[in-house]
Design a protein around this motif. Structure first.
Motif, PDB file in Angstrom:
ATOM      1  N   ARG A  47      16.653 -42.411 153.798  1.00 17.46           N
ATOM      2  CA  ARG A  47      15.575 -42.552 154.582  1.00 17.46           C
ATOM      3  C   ARG A  47      15.141 -41.081 154.910  1.00 17.46           C
ATOM      4  NH1 ARG A  47      11.952 -46.077 155.112  1.00 17.46           N
ATOM      5  NH2 ARG A  47      11.629 -45.979 157.433  1.00 17.46           N
ATOM      6  N   ARG A  48      13.567 -40.997 155.296  1.00 12.07           N
ATOM      7  CA  ARG A  48      13.201 -39.760 155.837  1.00 12.07           C
ATOM      8  C   ARG A  48      12.761 -39.636 157.259  1.00 12.07           C
ATOM      9  NH1 ARG A  48       8.518 -37.002 157.132  1.00 12.07           N
ATOM     10  NH2 ARG A  48       7.116 -38.638 156.403  1.00 12.07           N
ATOM     11  N   SER A  49      13.379 -38.474 158.073  1.00 13.41           N
ATOM     12  CA  SER A  49      12.823 -38.251 159.159  1.00 13.41           C
ATOM     13  C   SER A  49      12.631 -36.718 159.150  1.00 13.41           C
ATOM     14  CB  SER A  49      13.955 -38.316 160.239  1.00 13.41           C
ATOM     15  OG  SER A  49      13.730 -38.067 161.443  1.00 13.41           O
ATOM     16  N   GLY A  50      11.189 -36.307 159.259  1.00 13.82           N
ATOM     17  CA  GLY A  50      10.707 -35.030 159.250  1.00 13.82           C
ATOM     18  C   GLY A  50      11.007 -34.669 157.883  1.00 13.82           C
ATOM     19  N   GLN A  51      11.727 -33.483 157.680  1.00  8.85           N
ATOM     20  CA  GLN A  51      11.826 -32.824 156.330  1.00  8.85           C
ATOM     21  C   GLN A  51      13.267 -33.173 155.830  1.00  8.85           C
ATOM     22  OE1 GLN A  51      12.039 -28.548 156.168  1.00  8.85           O
ATOM     23  NE2 GLN A  51      13.323 -28.434 158.203  1.00  8.85           N
ATOM     24  N   HIS A  52      13.931 -34.379 156.515  1.00 10.49           N
ATOM     25  CA  HIS A  52      15.572 -34.518 156.292  1.00 10.49           C
ATOM     26  C   HIS A  52      15.265 -35.899 155.718  1.00 10.49           C
ATOM     27  CE1 HIS A  52      16.988 -30.885 158.301  1.00 10.49           C
ATOM     28  NE2 HIS A  52      16.050 -31.443 159.155  1.00 10.49           N
ATOM     29  N   LEU A  53      16.241 -36.074 154.563  1.00  9.09           N
ATOM     30  CA  LEU A  53      16.578 -37.258 153.902  1.00  9.09           C
ATOM     31  C   LEU A  53      18.001 -37.756 154.133  1.00  9.09           C
ATOM     32  CD1 LEU A  53      15.001 -36.605 150.511  1.00  9.09           C
ATOM     33  CD2 LEU A  53      14.163 -38.764 152.260  1.00  9.09           C
ATOM     34  N   PRO A 123       8.294 -36.478 174.792  1.00  9.53           N
ATOM     35  CA  PRO A 123       7.383 -35.937 173.718  1.00  9.53           C
ATOM     36  C   PRO A 123       6.880 -34.682 173.665  1.00  9.53           C
ATOM     37  CG  PRO A 123       6.385 -37.707 174.972  1.00  9.53           C
ATOM     38  CD  PRO A 123       7.375 -37.533 175.637  1.00  9.53           C
ATOM     39  N   SER A 124       7.156 -33.958 172.654  1.00 11.97           N
ATOM     40  CA  SER A 124       6.437 -32.695 172.813  1.00 11.97           C
ATOM     41  C   SER A 124       5.700 -32.777 171.337  1.00 11.97           C
ATOM     42  CB  SER A 124       7.366 -31.649 172.857  1.00 11.97           C
ATOM     43  OG  SER A 124       8.297 -31.587 171.622  1.00 11.97           O
ATOM     44  N   ASP A 129       5.139 -32.824 165.401  1.00  8.16           N
ATOM     45  CA  ASP A 129       4.866 -31.952 164.205  1.00  8.16           C
ATOM     46  C   ASP A 129       6.041 -32.377 163.169  1.00  8.16           C
ATOM     47  OD1 ASP A 129       2.237 -31.566 165.036  1.00  8.16           O
ATOM     48  OD2 ASP A 129       2.676 -29.577 165.706  1.00  8.16           O
ATOM     49  N   SER A 130       7.134 -32.022 163.811  1.00  8.53           N
ATOM     50  CA  SER A 130       8.266 -31.952 162.812  1.00  8.53           C
ATOM     51  C   SER A 130       8.800 -33.373 162.398  1.00  8.53           C
ATOM     52  CB  SER A 130       9.480 -31.027 163.467  1.00  8.53           C
ATOM     53  OG  SER A 130       9.937 -31.817 164.737  1.00  8.53           O
ATOM     54  N   SER A 134       3.663 -34.352 157.113  1.00  6.40           N
ATOM     55  CA  SER A 134       3.425 -34.777 155.931  1.00  6.40           C
ATOM     56  C   SER A 134       4.521 -33.854 154.997  1.00  6.40           C
ATOM     57  CB  SER A 134       1.926 -34.273 155.381  1.00  6.40           C
ATOM     58  OG  SER A 134       1.828 -34.693 153.973  1.00  6.40           O
ATOM     59  N   GLU A 135       5.350 -34.610 154.037  1.00 10.07           N
ATOM     60  CA  GLU A 135       6.289 -34.195 153.384  1.00 10.07           C
ATOM     61  C   GLU A 135       6.185 -34.227 151.706  1.00 10.07           C
ATOM     62  OE1 GLU A 135       8.522 -31.959 153.997  1.00 10.07           O
ATOM     63  OE2 GLU A 135       8.056 -31.945 156.415  1.00 10.07           O
TER      64      GLU A 135
END
Length: 234
Positions: A47-53, A123-124, A129-130, A134-135
């Motif tokens: 799965r993806r979370s931000g730029q991490h798989l 939330p911030s 954004d992170s 969009s990746e």
């Protein structure tokens, strides 16, 4: 794929089940990822979370099971048909960016109302954004408006073989609308329109009440021991 390096986190408290210890493996953040690689990783449960798989890889627990909807076999049940009817007055669009205060304010309202006990609270803008960025050129955003008012956003990734439902946030002032369900139903229709096979829903955990909604979308496929197979609704 063979050259991808994987890293593992230190064991930590599980976010979903009490008294469980979790370990997560994730793909090297420096690796080159494109739609093809991401799609193949999704096929084996990442799965993806931000730029991490990432995917869970816990020593003593196998409760996190990847789930997806085979969209061409899906038929909405009575409750889902009612949900479609209730939300027929919404304007649905797909956009390439949610980089504005309008979208962040809706996200902030949602997290404050629904997830004060979670990792995303408070939330911030930086976290927003992170997390929802969009990746790799594959991320799109389905927006839902009621009389021009933004009421819901679904973050999706377009894969070679399906859509990945990354996250949905919405205005909590409309509980009877069932925006979460409606967003998935819209993703199913969008996947069909793109001639894609599946909508990936992330992980399903039998013992986690928050995950029960996923089994309402039938048929549902689960990835168990290296194979996607139909979930038994019984």
């Amino acid at each position: 794929m063979a050259n991808l390096r994987l890293f593992a986190t230190h064991p930590h408290d599980c976010s979903y089940l009490p008294d469980r210890i979790a370990t997560t493996v994730f793909v090297d953040p420096q690796a080159h990822i494109d739609q093809d690689v991401y799609s193949r990783l999704s096929e084996i449960g990442f799965r993806r979370s931000g730029q991490h798989l990432y995917k869970p890889q816990c020593k003593a627990c196998r409760q996190c099971i990847p789930a997806r909807i085979p969209v061409h076999q899906f038929q909405p049940n009575r409750q889902q048909r009612r949900c479609l009817k209730r939300n027929a007055d919404l304007t649905v669009d797909t956009v390439d960016s949610i980089d504005s205060e309008e979208y962040f304010e809706l996200y902030e309202k949602y997290i404050n109302a629904r997830h004060q006990d979670g990792d995303m609270y408070p939330p911030s803008r930086k976290q927003y954004d992170s997390f929802l960025t969009s990746e790799w050129g594959v991320t799109r955003f389905i927006t839902f408006r009621l009389n021009d008012k933004l009421v819901s956003v679904a973050v999706i990734d377009v894969l070679d073989n399906g859509l990945s439902a990354v996250y949905t946030f919405y205005d909590p002032d409309y509980p009877k609308r069932s925006f979460g369900t409606f967003a998935i139903l819209c993703q199913i229709e969008q996947a069909k329109a793109l001639d894609l096979d599946s909508v990936y829903l992330g992980y399903w955990i039998r013992e986690c009440i928050k995950m029960n909604y996923k089994t309402r979308f039938q048929p549902l496929e689960l990835y168990i021991e290296g194979t996607w197979a139909p979930e038994d609704p019984q």
